[in-house]
Design an enzyme around this catalytic site. Sequence first.
Site: not given
Ligand code: A3P
Length: 309
Positions: A71, A124, A245
Amino acid sequence: MSKHRKKFISFVEEAMAKGAKMSQEEIMFSYKGILYPATVCSPETFKALESFEARSDDVFLAGYPKSGTNWVGQILTDLVVTSQKNNESVEDEELEEFPYLEVGDAEKYQRMAKLPYRRVIFTHLPPQNLPDSIFKNKTKILLLLRNPKDVATSFYYFTNALAPLPSYKNWDDYFSAFMLGQMPWGSYFDYVLEWNKHADDDNVMTITYEELKANRASGVKRISEFFDLHLTDEEIQGVVDRSSFQAMKENSDKTHGAFGNVLFRKGDVSDWKSLFKEDHNQEMDTKFEECLSGTKLGEKLNYKKYCKA
Ligand code: A3P
């Protein structure tokens, strides 16, 4: 930021295919005491990374897995690309590398050294495992944090859904591994503690998933100012709109391929309440108290607000 990321998608698909053919014992390896997925990381790449030369204008995003790195990574990339629109150096797909610093082949750093534009790099890794040049050159880093209960919840669904990551019989088995730090990229608690040593560094700005959820527009503006990107209010608004999202999920076929169906799961705060039982709450509350209470980043996480039942 609606372009088709063909290279990114084929890299992920290849990792999925490799992971599907590997046993649970083979899919992870340990490097300097931390576990990594063998499909996308290697000791050779870690060795090569030591001599990576950071540039003072690199744009770094650091975050423990599942903190929202895709995100905020999109927000950052969109901000940088938008800020460069009037220059000649707009991203060229041919030159693109997988955005996570430690992921890929050992030669990627030589290719990255030749990139003619401002580099946006995600990682990470905890700070002690990043190349020295980042801190020596005072490269700016956006540090993204998310509350540990939602990170654990998000990681649970992610690791069980993807072949290159370990699978668990049930939530309890997974929770024990998470609390012991036996996760890809190591322990959440160690990660935050190590970054806490840099909490006051001028080149580090911290933002939380929760504050960005509460006010995306203000977060995007602050990020843009921190990296000295000069965008108009209208351009900032475009970045804000494209990073909801809903917008990212709808566009994920182009940006993430089939992987997007796993990644864009809920995108909410407090989904942990659907998995954590009393004993899990107690164990994590105690661990947080022992490791992070009273630290600057611990305070920033606002545990009481986001993690107390
Ligand atoms: P959830 O599994 O709780 O839905 P990463 O990118 O570090 O792997 O993190 C993934 C998390 O960020 C997921 O959480 C995903 O849904 C959330 N995410 C991705 N895009 C997003 C957005 N635009 N707004 C809010 N959360 C987002």
